[in-house]
Design a protein around this motif. Sequence first.
Motif, PDB file in Angstrom:
ATOM      1  N   VAL A  31       0.841  -1.194   0.000  1.00 56.08           N
ATOM      2  CA  VAL A  31       0.000   0.000   0.000  1.00 56.08           C
ATOM      3  C   VAL A  31       0.878   1.247   0.000  1.00 56.08           C
ATOM      4  N   ASN A  32       0.337   2.313  -0.514  1.00 55.62           N
ATOM      5  CA  ASN A  32       0.926   3.638  -0.376  1.00 55.62           C
ATOM      6  C   ASN A  32       0.001   4.432   0.544  1.00 55.62           C
ATOM      7  N   PHE A  34      -1.098   8.099   2.693  1.00 56.26           N
ATOM      8  CA  PHE A  34      -1.089   9.558   2.582  1.00 56.26           C
ATOM      9  C   PHE A  34      -1.897  10.171   3.732  1.00 56.26           C
ATOM     10  N   TYR A  36      -3.866  13.879   3.944  1.00 61.87           N
ATOM     11  CA  TYR A  36      -4.239  15.134   3.305  1.00 61.87           C
ATOM     12  C   TYR A  36      -4.889  16.035   4.350  1.00 61.87           C
ATOM     13  N   PHE A  90      -7.477  13.990   6.464  1.00 60.18           N
ATOM     14  CA  PHE A  90      -7.918  12.756   5.841  1.00 60.18           C
ATOM     15  C   PHE A  90      -6.733  11.814   5.627  1.00 60.18           C
ATOM     16  N   THR A  94      -3.627   3.915  -1.052  1.00 64.18           N
ATOM     17  CA  THR A  94      -3.780   3.456  -2.432  1.00 64.18           C
ATOM     18  C   THR A  94      -3.358   2.002  -2.539  1.00 64.18           C
ATOM     19  N   ASN A  97      -3.185   1.583  -7.456  1.00 63.42           N
ATOM     20  CA  ASN A  97      -3.535   2.900  -8.008  1.00 63.42           C
ATOM     21  C   ASN A  97      -4.935   3.363  -7.649  1.00 63.42           C
ATOM     22  N   ASP A  98      -5.622   2.689  -6.768  1.00 72.37           N
ATOM     23  CA  ASP A  98      -6.965   3.056  -6.369  1.00 72.37           C
ATOM     24  C   ASP A  98      -6.896   3.679  -4.975  1.00 72.37           C
ATOM     25  N   MET A  99      -7.220   4.967  -4.859  1.00 74.74           N
ATOM     26  CA  MET A  99      -7.092   5.661  -3.578  1.00 74.74           C
ATOM     27  C   MET A  99      -8.406   5.632  -2.807  1.00 74.74           C
ATOM     28  N   ARG A 100      -8.310   5.220  -1.542  1.00 76.72           N
ATOM     29  CA  ARG A 100      -9.465   5.178  -0.653  1.00 76.72           C
ATOM     30  C   ARG A 100      -9.193   6.091   0.522  1.00 76.72           C
ATOM     31  N   PHE A 101     -10.185   6.900   0.870  1.00 72.78           N
ATOM     32  CA  PHE A 101     -10.044   7.867   1.949  1.00 72.78           C
ATOM     33  C   PHE A 101     -10.789   7.412   3.196  1.00 72.78           C
ATOM     34  N   GLY A 102     -10.271   7.830   4.348  1.00 72.48           N
ATOM     35  CA  GLY A 102     -11.024   7.703   5.573  1.00 72.48           C
ATOM     36  C   GLY A 102     -12.078   8.794   5.632  1.00 72.48           C
ATOM     37  N   ALA A 103     -12.901   8.746   6.677  1.00 74.72           N
ATOM     38  CA  ALA A 103     -14.004   9.704   6.796  1.00 74.72           C
ATOM     39  C   ALA A 103     -13.544  11.085   7.242  1.00 74.72           C
TER      40      ALA A 103
ATOM     41  N   TYR B  35     -14.075  12.656  -7.730  1.00 72.92           N
ATOM     42  CA  TYR B  35     -14.509  12.142  -6.444  1.00 72.92           C
ATOM     43  C   TYR B  35     -15.814  12.811  -6.040  1.00 72.92           C
ATOM     44  N   GLY B  40     -19.452  15.115   5.841  1.00 75.19           N
ATOM     45  CA  GLY B  40     -19.119  14.228   6.947  1.00 75.19           C
ATOM     46  C   GLY B  40     -18.406  12.956   6.536  1.00 75.19           C
ATOM     47  N   GLN B  41     -18.118  12.824   5.261  1.00 74.05           N
ATOM     48  CA  GLN B  41     -17.431  11.633   4.768  1.00 74.05           C
ATOM     49  C   GLN B  41     -16.166  12.026   4.002  1.00 74.05           C
ATOM     50  N   GLY B  42     -15.318  11.053   3.788  1.00 78.12           N
ATOM     51  CA  GLY B  42     -14.150  11.285   2.957  1.00 78.12           C
ATOM     52  C   GLY B  42     -14.510  11.188   1.488  1.00 78.12           C
ATOM     53  N   PRO B  43     -13.647  11.692   0.616  1.00 76.82           N
ATOM     54  CA  PRO B  43     -13.917  11.602  -0.818  1.00 76.82           C
ATOM     55  C   PRO B  43     -14.036  10.151  -1.274  1.00 76.82           C
ATOM     56  N   GLN B  48     -11.771   7.200 -12.761  1.00 74.28           N
ATOM     57  CA  GLN B  48     -10.363   7.523 -12.977  1.00 74.28           C
ATOM     58  C   GLN B  48     -10.047   7.370 -14.450  1.00 74.28           C
ATOM     59  N   TYR B 104       2.700   8.073  -6.762  1.00 75.67           N
ATOM     60  CA  TYR B 104       2.253   9.365  -7.213  1.00 75.67           C
ATOM     61  C   TYR B 104       1.513  10.036  -6.075  1.00 75.67           C
TER      62      TYR B 104
END
Lengths: 111, 117
Positions: A31-32, A34, A36, A90, A94, A97-103, B35, B40-43, B48, B104
């Motif tokens: 995983v990568n 991040f 933000y 946040f 990834t 190459n699919d980025m998933r964010f926390g809430a 996105y 209240g949520q993340g993106p 893509q 990236y």
Amino acid sequence: AQSVSQHNHHVILSEAASLELGCNYSYGGTVNLFWYVQYPGQHLQLLLKYFSGDPLVKGIKGFEAEFIKSKFSFNLRKPSVQWSDTAEYFCAVTVNNDMRFGAGTRLTVKP
Amino acid sequence: EAGVAQSPRYKIIEKRQSVAFWCNPISGHATLYWYQQILGQGPKLLIQFQNNGVVDDSQLPKDRFSAERLKGVDSTLKIQPAKLEDSAVYLCASSRVSGLRGHYEQYFGPGTRLTVT
């Protein structure tokens, strides 16, 4: 289900307090990672990132994060917060190459 | 370096109407993302693009959402017809892919805040 979890929804601190925001992910493999930040009225900006190597990474504005592979964690830290750190933070992961964010965690720093 | 540009910044429409958002990525960035960020949520990734081809649209509600990047530069995202639950901020991001594992970072635009009434 695969996910990114941020433990705290809203954190309130006084200036000069230390900060630690938790982030855990449930993806296996490589995983990568991040963090933000989104300051009020501004767009998302990169604080720091981890790809490989030293698991302790340093970012902008005195922030750092530590990747602990065994715990699937990537917690964000800052020794002494300032009022200007008030923002939403946040964690993102990834995988392929699919980025998933926390809430997100909203940080309020009281002057 | 100019950032990711998006327009409009705000849009209010009634349900069942259609709406379109525009994004211009950072020059030279081959990859473009849309996105959806609900309050209240993340993106959440909708789609893509790599140049003008779709890499991932698994989370795009294709019955009402569509996106294109015809010349491999700017992109449009359309919703038709809109529902109340589409109220959100729509973020565009771009990146320069390097390395086999996609080392990236994504650069985000200011977003378009959509309110569906």
